[in-house]
Design a protein around this motif. Structure first.
Motif, short mmCIF file in Angstrom:
data_model
loop_
_atom_site.label_atom_id
_atom_site.label_comp_id
_atom_site.label_asym_id
_atom_site.label_seq_id
_atom_site.Cartn_x
_atom_site.Cartn_y
_atom_site.Cartn_z
N ILE A 183 0.84 -1.19 0.00
CA ILE A 183 0.00 0.00 0.00
C ILE A 183 0.88 1.25 0.00
O ILE A 183 2.09 1.19 0.24
N ASN A 184 0.26 2.38 -0.29
CA ASN A 184 0.95 3.66 -0.13
C ASN A 184 0.82 4.07 1.33
O ASN A 184 -0.29 4.20 1.84
N TRP A 185 1.95 4.30 1.97
CA TRP A 185 1.93 4.63 3.39
C TRP A 185 2.50 6.03 3.59
O TRP A 185 3.56 6.38 3.07
N CYS A 186 1.77 6.86 4.36
CA CYS A 186 2.29 8.18 4.69
C CYS A 186 2.89 8.14 6.09
O CYS A 186 2.15 7.99 7.08
N PRO A 187 4.22 8.26 6.22
CA PRO A 187 4.85 8.22 7.54
C PRO A 187 4.44 9.40 8.43
O PRO A 187 4.51 9.31 9.64
#
Length: 875
Positions: A183-187
């Motif tokens: 998935i696209n993960w935003c830290p």
């Protein structure tokens, strides 16, 4: 004759004052209930749901454009006798709103974890009550005719029930599942993002080529993210690439790790790109994940949720951007770096909410299986249930629905619709519907995630009308008539509404038409952004020019699917249009214009009257056709051209002569024609400029409100081709005489004796012609000093003027000689450049063409000025 007929009193102020008039007028409309829809009405329905703005948002120019167009459609349909529902509301905007409140907490030295989930959610609701929804008040300033009694919020009780119902339905049908995927993960936001919540930009980076293995058992791979090599579990090559055939099935050493990884053959690899070998990091790259699944590779997660390295060793705990140069330095020290390219421009994904670089990451999430839903959404457009405007954007729609990937719907947030799934102490998984009790007892916990905001807004056309209940609103207003939105969220929102609506409403589409407008750009065509400093605030425009001028400017640029350039001077031009309309209307009313009673028969009207009524009928038909085709810019332009040019600049001037010099019957007929034309024009303009037209129309007619007035139909029986041709001759003759007067140096208001002769001269219009171009009848001693021939439809008209004593010949000669000198200088300069071979060899083609045009203009100016000098009488 009734020379200079006395003017009548009017209650209209001297000038239109938007700041004083607009807000009270809007409040009156709302209080009168004009915008409140009746689901039990027998009228045909017309419905639009407002694309719900974020609860954190404020009105920007894109909103102002879309709201203007939706309001124009709604106002016109209401006037046409439809039961109109334009339903407003807001989106809870999960990530954006949570970020706002978390920043507020940070200012108090707290985090959401200090409060805990329940208290944090309470805090968000408090913020929403105090600060959210600012945009709704701004919508009122623009004049949005929405039904405020039906205002909705995506976290309202019934809308939440709709979300839970769809989740349960999809879960039971096998359309929702939970799985580990990339998935696209935003830290920064600490949540998964769907593909459409990621903005891609070309960023500077570095491309590092690394040698894995040694000697004949070595392969060079290239990467922009060297730190991810710590999670490599293979190197992949194309099965037909003979360079690596001997290595397929063997293992090579992965530097810095002490691990050995296999070399696998996979057709995904492009043997022509780079070295033809790629590193495979299944837990941190979507393509690598698929290779890993095909070859049953281990999937090693080497970074945590904050994008910090978790692999034991020298890099542990480093942020990814700290680890990258550290890994490269360690590889360089071992002699493993074969090449480095810096800067290396490549596409990088950023979180659309906070602009943090997105990290692809293996994660356990909830997904919607989209294949069946997307096909149904595509079929609804293919079979015509929903029509997309402009039609050429259908291809973009099909490109998306025909190639959709499964949709990540879980978000690691606390603000939003909680996923209605409970986990039991023995591995049980229970999905709970809205009317079901969740399981209770020791060990039972609810899934901590919330749903993607687009999941709830995808239900907007249904849930706002009361679904899953069987309500009067749903029966009357679904499917909605039109969805108007920017083409940039065609995939974000439109496709999701189509998927949900068609699937949950037994194949019934959520809207009959989708109108897609373009994006707002600055006067130079550049995208507006705060960093460029070219953002135009619609609220500032409304302060400076009024809501009507703001709306009309936007409507005039609204071509389907096309971007729109804007500048302050265009809004100023629209304000001038409103002023022109005000002054013309006030003049007409002061001179007795009336919309009461019927028009006289055509035979009793002048050619000018029949001409304007014929043009008015054409205008009504044209506006109706363009509105139905969603050609808003063309509608606005047709109204502008008719109002400014044909009504104000021509008919009003011709009517003045009839009012001031006609007999009583002619005056009364002119008043009725002028009133009829003005009444119709105000009705036609009302959808775009509702405030000023309301003020003028109620003053003209005494009617209650234009909002509930009837839409005009074309006045039949007055079209007259002969009158049209005669007025066209009058216009041409007046225009040519005005131009000739200017060339003769006559001031605009200066009267001059003239004789007009020729069989084509429109005798019936003589008073108007002489009045509008300041020509007096020739008297004894008339001497021709200048003449002009004008070719009209029926022949040539000769205009002879006696300018003796009307101009200062010496001063005019001096002025013309000065202009002639400037023209000759311009000619010399342009010919000099065009004769310069060195310049011609280097100058771009468009520059050369521009100089040629300047030369041609100079030649024409010289000829014109010399002719004028030759025509001057001897001083």
């Amino acid at each position: 004759m009734t020379e200079n007929a006395p003017q009548q009193k009017t209650d209209l102020p001297g000038a239109w004052d938007p700041a004083a008039e607009e807000a009270p007028m809007y409040d009156r409309w709302v209080a009168a209930g004009y915008f409140t829809a009746d689901a039990t009405s027998e009228k045909p329905p017309f419905s639009i749901v407002l694309p719900p703005p974020n609860v954190t948002g404020s009105l920007h120019m894109g909103h102002a454009l879309n709201h203007t167009l939706m309001d124009a459609m709604s106002r016109r349909r209401r006037m046409q006798g439809y039961e109109v529902l334009w339903l407003p509301g807001m989106d809870h905007a999960g990530i954006a709103t949570q970020n706002v409140v978390e920043r507020q907490l940070a200012g108090e030295g707290l985090s959401r974890h200090d409060l805990g989930r329940e208290k944090f959610v309470e805090r968000v609701w408090e913020w929403k009550a105090e600060y959210g929804g600012k945009i709704l008040g701004q919508m009122k300033r623009l004049g949005d005719g929405v039904d405020w009694s039906r205002e909705r919020f995506t976290m309202d009780e019934n809308l939440s029930k709709a979300v839970q119902t769809v989740f349960k339905n999809f879960y039971d049908a096998g359309l929702i599942y939970r799985a580990e995927r990339i998935i696209n993960w935003c830290p920064r936001c600490q949540t998964a993002l769907s593909d459409i919540e990621v903005d891609h930009s070309d960023d500077d980076g570095e491309l590092v080529s690394i040698r894995y293995g040694d000697g004949d058992a070595s392969i060079v791979v290239a990467t922009t993210r060297a730190e991810t090599m710590l999670g490599d579990t293979a190197v992949a090559v194309h099965p037909d690439d003979e360079r690596y055939t001997h290595l397929v099935g063997t293992e090579i050493e992965l530097p810095l790790t002490g691990r050995k990884i296999p070399v696998v053959a996979d057709r995904h690899v492009d043997p022509e790109f780079g070295t033809g070998a790629v590193k495979v990091t299944p837990a941190h790259d979507p393509n690598d994940f698929e290779i890993g699944r095909r070859h049953d590779l281990p999937m090693l997660t080497v970074m945590n949720e904050r994008a910090e390295v978790t692999v034991p060793g020298p890099f542990e705990g480093l942020d990814r951007f700290e680890a990258r140069p550290a890994v490269v330095a360690a590889l360089r020290e071992q002699g493993r770096i074969v090449a480095e390219k810096r800067p290396y421009v490549h596409a990088v994904g950023h979180c659309s909410r906070c602009d943090t670089v997105v990290e692809p990451r293996l994660s356990l999430q909830w997904w919607v299986k989209v294949a069946e839903l997307a096909k149904a959404a595509g079929d609804a457009v293919r079979d015509g249930r929903t029509k997309i405007h402009p039609a050429e954007l259908e291809k973009r729609y099909f490109d998306w629905v025909d190639n959709m990937h499964d949709w990540t719907i879980s978000r690691q947030l606390w603000w939003g619709h909680r996923i209605p799934v409970w986990y039991g102490p023995d591995g049980e998984v229970v999905c709970v519907g809205p009317d079901e009790q969740p399981p209770s007892g020791d060990g039972w916990t609810q899934d901590p995630d919330v749903l993607d905001t687009w999941f709830s807004s995808g239900l907007w056309p249904m849930s706002t009308l009361g679904w899953p209940g069987e309500t009067d609103d749903l029966a009357k207003f679904y499917p909605t008539s039109v969805l108007s939105t920017g083409y940039d969220i065609l995939f974000f929102w439109v496709v999701r509404m189509m998927m949900f609506g068609v699937q949950q409403m037994d194949g019934r589409q959520p809207f009959d038409h989708v109108y897609l407008h373009g994006l707002i750009r600055d006067a130079n065509g550049k995208k507006m952004s705060k960093s460029r400093g070219n953002v135009i605030d619609p609220l500032e425009w409304m302060d400076a020019y009024g809501a009507d001028a703001t709306r009309f400017t936007l409507a005039r640029g609204a071509n389907p699917g096309a971007d729109m350039a804007l500048a302050d001077e265009w809004a100023a031009g629209s304000r001038n249009f409103c002023t022109k309309l005000w002054n013309a209307s006030k003049f007409a009313m002061m001179n007795g214009a009336t919309a009461a009673g019927s028009l006289p028969p055509a035979a009793e009207l002048t050619e000018s009257d029949r001409w304007i009524l014929g043009r008015l009928a054409t205008l009504v038909s044209e506006v109706d056709g363009l509105f139905e085709d969603f050609q808003f810019a063309k509608v606005a332009n047709a109204l502008y051209q008719f109002t400014w040019n044909e009504l104000c600049d021509w008919y009003l001037e011709l009517a003045k002569v009839q009012l001031y010099q006609g007999d009583s019957a002619r005056v009364e007929a002119t008043r009725k024609v002028l009133g009829q034309v003005l009444d119709t024009v105000l009705r036609l303009l009302h959808p775009f400029v509702p405030f000023v037209t309301e003020k003028l129309w109620t003053a003209l007619t005494g009617g209650e409100s234009l909002v509930i007035a009837a839409w005009p139909s074309a006045v039949e029986g007055y079209a007259d081709p002969v009158a049209d041709a005669r007025v066209a001759d009058v216009q041409k003759l007046i225009t040519e005489i005005r131009r000739f007067r200017a060339d003769q140096g006559l001031k605009p208001g200066q009267k001059v004796a003239a004789r007009l002769t020729g069989e084509a001269y429109p005798e019936g219009h003589s008073d108007a012609i002489r009045s509008l171009v300041r020509l007096t009848e020739p008297e004894e001693g008339f001497s021709v000093s200048a003449s002009l021939e004008v070719a009209l439809a029926g022949g040539v008209v000769t205009v002879e003027l006696d300018t003796s004593g009307t101009i200062d010949v010496a001063a005019e000669r001096k002025r013309l000689e000065k202009d002639l000198g400037a023209a000759r200088k311009e000619l010399a300069q342009t010919e000099g450049k065009l004769g310069n071979e060195a310049f011609i060899a280097k100058a771009p083609e468009h520059v050369i063409e521009k100089i040629k045009v300047r030369r041609e203009t100079a030649v024409a100016d010289i000829g014109r000025i010399e002719a004028r000098l030759g025509a001057l009488p001897a001083s």
